[in-house]
Design a protein around this motif. Structure first.
Motif, PDB file in Angstrom:
ATOM      1  N   ARG A 138       0.822  -1.214   0.000  1.00 47.68           N
ATOM      2  CA  ARG A 138       0.000   0.000   0.000  1.00 47.68           C
ATOM      3  C   ARG A 138       0.857   1.265   0.000  1.00 47.68           C
ATOM      4  O   ARG A 138       0.526   2.252  -0.666  1.00 47.68           O
ATOM      5  N   MET A 139       1.956   1.243   0.748  1.00 46.70           N
ATOM      6  CA  MET A 139       2.813   2.433   0.795  1.00 46.70           C
ATOM      7  C   MET A 139       3.485   2.688  -0.553  1.00 46.70           C
ATOM      8  O   MET A 139       3.534   3.826  -1.027  1.00 46.70           O
ATOM      9  N   LEU A 140       4.006   1.639  -1.172  1.00 49.56           N
ATOM     10  CA  LEU A 140       4.682   1.823  -2.456  1.00 49.56           C
ATOM     11  C   LEU A 140       3.687   2.195  -3.556  1.00 49.56           C
ATOM     12  O   LEU A 140       4.018   2.966  -4.463  1.00 49.56           O
ATOM     13  N   ASP A 141       2.491   1.677  -3.474  1.00 50.22           N
ATOM     14  CA  ASP A 141       1.462   2.066  -4.433  1.00 50.22           C
ATOM     15  C   ASP A 141       1.117   3.552  -4.271  1.00 50.22           C
ATOM     16  O   ASP A 141       0.915   4.270  -5.262  1.00 50.22           O
ATOM     17  N   ALA A 142       1.111   4.018  -3.008  1.00 46.49           N
ATOM     18  CA  ALA A 142       0.755   5.415  -2.738  1.00 46.49           C
ATOM     19  C   ALA A 142       1.788   6.393  -3.288  1.00 46.49           C
ATOM     20  O   ALA A 142       1.450   7.542  -3.610  1.00 46.49           O
ATOM     21  N   VAL A 143       3.057   5.969  -3.408  1.00 45.82           N
ATOM     22  CA  VAL A 143       4.085   6.872  -3.942  1.00 45.82           C
ATOM     23  C   VAL A 143       4.310   6.661  -5.437  1.00 45.82           C
ATOM     24  O   VAL A 143       5.242   7.218  -6.023  1.00 45.82           O
ATOM     25  N   GLY A 144       3.434   5.857  -6.066  1.00 45.18           N
ATOM     26  CA  GLY A 144       3.501   5.682  -7.513  1.00 45.18           C
ATOM     27  C   GLY A 144       4.426   4.594  -8.007  1.00 45.18           C
ATOM     28  O   GLY A 144       4.808   4.592  -9.180  1.00 45.18           O
ATOM     29  N   ASN A 145       4.763   3.638  -7.131  1.00 40.13           N
ATOM     30  CA  ASN A 145       5.636   2.523  -7.528  1.00 40.13           C
ATOM     31  C   ASN A 145       4.991   1.194  -7.124  1.00 40.13           C
ATOM     32  O   ASN A 145       5.408   0.555  -6.143  1.00 40.13           O
ATOM     33  N   PRO A 146       3.965   0.762  -7.862  1.00 40.68           N
ATOM     34  CA  PRO A 146       3.272  -0.488  -7.505  1.00 40.68           C
ATOM     35  C   PRO A 146       4.216  -1.684  -7.453  1.00 40.68           C
ATOM     36  O   PRO A 146       5.139  -1.799  -8.264  1.00 40.68           O
ATOM     37  N   VAL A 147       3.973  -2.575  -6.510  1.00 48.12           N
ATOM     38  CA  VAL A 147       4.823  -3.752  -6.300  1.00 48.12           C
ATOM     39  C   VAL A 147       4.497  -4.831  -7.320  1.00 48.12           C
ATOM     40  O   VAL A 147       3.339  -5.186  -7.525  1.00 48.12           O
ATOM     41  N   GLN A 148       5.530  -5.356  -7.955  1.00 47.47           N
ATOM     42  CA  GLN A 148       5.391  -6.491  -8.863  1.00 47.47           C
ATOM     43  C   GLN A 148       5.719  -7.810  -8.159  1.00 47.47           C
ATOM     44  O   GLN A 148       5.132  -8.840  -8.429  1.00 47.47           O
ATOM     45  N   ARG A 149       6.675  -7.752  -7.244  1.00 44.74           N
ATOM     46  CA  ARG A 149       7.047  -8.925  -6.461  1.00 44.74           C
ATOM     47  C   ARG A 149       7.578  -8.447  -5.118  1.00 44.74           C
ATOM     48  O   ARG A 149       8.292  -7.452  -5.061  1.00 44.74           O
ATOM     49  N   LEU A 150       7.228  -9.176  -4.050  1.00 42.96           N
ATOM     50  CA  LEU A 150       7.615  -8.753  -2.710  1.00 42.96           C
ATOM     51  C   LEU A 150       8.120  -9.959  -1.915  1.00 42.96           C
ATOM     52  O   LEU A 150       7.469 -11.002  -1.870  1.00 42.96           O
ATOM     53  N   VAL A 151       9.298  -9.787  -1.290  1.00 43.69           N
ATOM     54  CA  VAL A 151       9.916 -10.867  -0.508  1.00 43.69           C
ATOM     55  C   VAL A 151      10.351 -10.313   0.840  1.00 43.69           C
ATOM     56  O   VAL A 151      11.070  -9.309   0.900  1.00 43.69           O
ATOM     57  N   ARG A 152       9.912 -10.958   1.932  1.00 39.18           N
ATOM     58  CA  ARG A 152      10.435 -10.580   3.245  1.00 39.18           C
ATOM     59  C   ARG A 152      11.730 -11.352   3.467  1.00 39.18           C
ATOM     60  O   ARG A 152      11.745 -12.578   3.459  1.00 39.18           O
ATOM     61  N   THR A 153      12.819 -10.626   3.692  1.00 37.92           N
ATOM     62  CA  THR A 153      14.137 -11.240   3.813  1.00 37.92           C
ATOM     63  C   THR A 153      14.626 -11.341   5.244  1.00 37.92           C
ATOM     64  O   THR A 153      15.575 -12.086   5.511  1.00 37.92           O
ATOM     65  N   GLN A 154      13.984 -10.608   6.173  1.00 36.04           N
ATOM     66  CA  GLN A 154      14.455 -10.645   7.556  1.00 36.04           C
ATOM     67  C   GLN A 154      13.326 -10.281   8.509  1.00 36.04           C
ATOM     68  O   GLN A 154      12.491  -9.433   8.209  1.00 36.04           O
ATOM     69  N   PHE A 155      13.300 -10.961   9.650  1.00 38.60           N
ATOM     70  CA  PHE A 155      12.338 -10.681  10.714  1.00 38.60           C
ATOM     71  C   PHE A 155      13.158 -10.514  11.991  1.00 38.60           C
ATOM     72  O   PHE A 155      13.679 -11.488  12.532  1.00 38.60           O
ATOM     73  N   GLY A 156      13.294  -9.267  12.474  1.00 35.12           N
ATOM     74  CA  GLY A 156      14.164  -9.025  13.611  1.00 35.12           C
ATOM     75  C   GLY A 156      15.576  -9.471  13.276  1.00 35.12           C
ATOM     76  O   GLY A 156      16.112  -9.138  12.220  1.00 35.12           O
ATOM     77  N   PRO A 157      16.203 -10.275  14.127  1.00 34.86           N
ATOM     78  CA  PRO A 157      17.567 -10.731  13.854  1.00 34.86           C
ATOM     79  C   PRO A 157      17.641 -11.968  12.962  1.00 34.86           C
ATOM     80  O   PRO A 157      18.732 -12.419  12.623  1.00 34.86           O
ATOM     81  N   ILE A 158      16.496 -12.519  12.568  1.00 32.82           N
ATOM     82  CA  ILE A 158      16.482 -13.751  11.768  1.00 32.82           C
ATOM     83  C   ILE A 158      16.459 -13.395  10.289  1.00 32.82           C
ATOM     84  O   ILE A 158      15.563 -12.687   9.822  1.00 32.82           O
ATOM     85  N   ALA A 159      17.452 -13.894   9.538  1.00 30.29           N
ATOM     86  CA  ALA A 159      17.571 -13.585   8.115  1.00 30.29           C
ATOM     87  C   ALA A 159      17.241 -14.811   7.274  1.00 30.29           C
ATOM     88  O   ALA A 159      17.532 -15.949   7.652  1.00 30.29           O
ATOM     89  N   LEU A 160      16.651 -14.573   6.113  1.00 25.47           N
ATOM     90  CA  LEU A 160      16.327 -15.652   5.179  1.00 25.47           C
ATOM     91  C   LEU A 160      17.596 -16.244   4.571  1.00 25.47           C
ATOM     92  O   LEU A 160      17.721 -17.458   4.404  1.00 25.47           O
ATOM     93  N   ALA A 161      18.559 -15.376   4.262  1.00 24.78           N
ATOM     94  CA  ALA A 161      19.862 -15.781   3.712  1.00 24.78           C
ATOM     95  C   ALA A 161      19.670 -16.706   2.517  1.00 24.78           C
ATOM     96  O   ALA A 161      18.948 -16.385   1.586  1.00 24.78           O
ATOM     97  N   GLU A 162      20.314 -17.888   2.539  1.00 26.61           N
ATOM     98  CA  GLU A 162      20.290 -18.806   1.391  1.00 26.61           C
ATOM     99  C   GLU A 162      19.247 -19.901   1.536  1.00 26.61           C
ATOM    100  O   GLU A 162      19.286 -20.890   0.797  1.00 26.61           O
ATOM    101  N   GLN A 163      18.317 -19.752   2.465  1.00 30.34           N
ATOM    102  CA  GLN A 163      17.294 -20.786   2.658  1.00 30.34           C
ATOM    103  C   GLN A 163      16.429 -20.917   1.413  1.00 30.34           C
ATOM    104  O   GLN A 163      15.901 -19.938   0.897  1.00 30.34           O
ATOM    105  N   ARG A 164      16.278 -22.144   0.942  1.00 32.07           N
ATOM    106  CA  ARG A 164      15.524 -22.379  -0.297  1.00 32.07           C
ATOM    107  C   ARG A 164      14.034 -22.134  -0.094  1.00 32.07           C
ATOM    108  O   ARG A 164      13.495 -22.354   0.990  1.00 32.07           O
ATOM    109  N   GLN A 165      13.374 -21.725  -1.168  1.00 29.60           N
ATOM    110  CA  GLN A 165      11.938 -21.483  -1.110  1.00 29.60           C
ATOM    111  C   GLN A 165      11.203 -22.795  -0.828  1.00 29.60           C
ATOM    112  O   GLN A 165      11.515 -23.836  -1.400  1.00 29.60           O
ATOM    113  N   GLY A 166      10.238 -22.729   0.077  1.00 29.09           N
ATOM    114  CA  GLY A 166       9.477 -23.917   0.460  1.00 29.09           C
ATOM    115  C   GLY A 166      10.128 -24.748   1.553  1.00 29.09           C
ATOM    116  O   GLY A 166       9.546 -25.726   2.025  1.00 29.09           O
TER     117      GLY A 166
END
Length: 275
Positions: free
Chosen positions: A228-256
């Motif tokens: 919603r925020m990116l749409d509001a500034v005129g840059n609609p999201v085509q793909r979105l990935v959360r890469t980190q939650f607090g100190p926990i990073a996704l890093a090289e973890q495979r999808q699924g």
């Protein structure tokens, strides 16, 4: 009597303290010891800190604290349900039966244990887990990336409560170009239907004609907030990935893929919310 004699008046005594004598004799430190408890090295090994022998070395090296007291005695027993344990000042989880998982959610999977519409859900990836699990926060169906899963209700509540301000990091592919003032606008606040929202940080990662890759860090957990925020500034999201939650990073973890959090990750996560 010689002034250098340690028995002389005013000379500091070299007599070992009661705790030092206990350490030398192998007796447990009374401050931490619970006679009916579990051996400390066993608790550490079951928390994933290494083999029993490796955990004994951690204790002998003075790297383990129980209830804020350094413990060096291998005979020490503790109650893992009520006492706090840390290694190198990092708290570790000793409660039995608790599960802490990181899941790299693919697009199209709903953040629910089951879905009445028959869409792919978390249960499809957790069928082999006997515990009753739930996800921490949520990602909308089309958003990919890191989702934490646990059966620890207190940790989940703290991670999602606004007062702890646990940050989340996202990579977003958006329609470009991205105006120079977008970062400043997002930081100062964007007016949305449910109130003003702002990011903690914004970074342009890459840009080509008609396309851009941006990184956003924020601690808000409102529904579809990044889109919603990116749409509001005129840059609609085509793909979105959360890469980190607090100190926990996704890093090289495979999808699924689902994996258990490492002890050091869990310690940092607990520390972030004061547990």
């Amino acid at each position: 009597m010689n002034a250098k004699d340690p028995r002389s008046p005013g000379h500091p005594s070299r007599r070992p303290t009661r705790r030092q004598r206990a350490q030398r004799s192998g007796q447990p430190t009374a401050d931490a010891h619970r006679p009916d408890g579990v051996r400390l090295q066993k608790v550490l090994a079951e928390a994933g800190l290494g083999s029993r022998r490796a955990c004994e070395q951690l204790i002998a090296d003075g790297r383990v604290m129980v209830d804020g007291v350094t413990v060096r005695e291998l005979g020490t027993r503790i109650d893992p349900e009520t006492q706090s344990v840390s290694v190198d000042t990092m708290p570790i989880t000793t409660h039995t039966g608790k599960v802490y998982l990181a899941f790299n959610k693919p697009a199209g999977v709903v953040s629910a244990m089951s879905d009445p519409e028959g869409r792919p859900s978390l249960q499809d990836y957790l069928r082999d887990r006997p515990e009753r699990l739930f996800h921490v926060g949520r990602l909308d169906a089309e958003t990919e990336g890191l989702l934490l899963i646990t059966n620890d209700g207190e940790l989940s509540n703290r991670l999602t409560h606004p007062s702890y301000e646990v940050s989340k990091t996202y990579l977003a592919e958006v329609r470009g170009p991205v105006a120079r003032d977008v970062g400043a606008r997002l930081k100062s606040g964007i007016e949305l239907d449910d109130g003003i929202a702002h990011v903690d940080s914004f970074r342009l990662v890459d840009s080509t004609p008609g396309y851009a890759l941006v990184e956003i860090v924020l601690h808000s957990g409102r529904n579809r907030i990044v889109r919603r925020m990116l749409d509001a500034v005129g840059n609609p999201v085509q793909r979105l990935v959360r890469t980190q939650f607090g100190p926990i990073a996704l890093a090289e973890q495979r999808q699924g893929k689902v994996r258990e959090l490492r002890p050091d990750e869990l310690g940092k996560l607990m520390e972030a919310v004061g547990l």
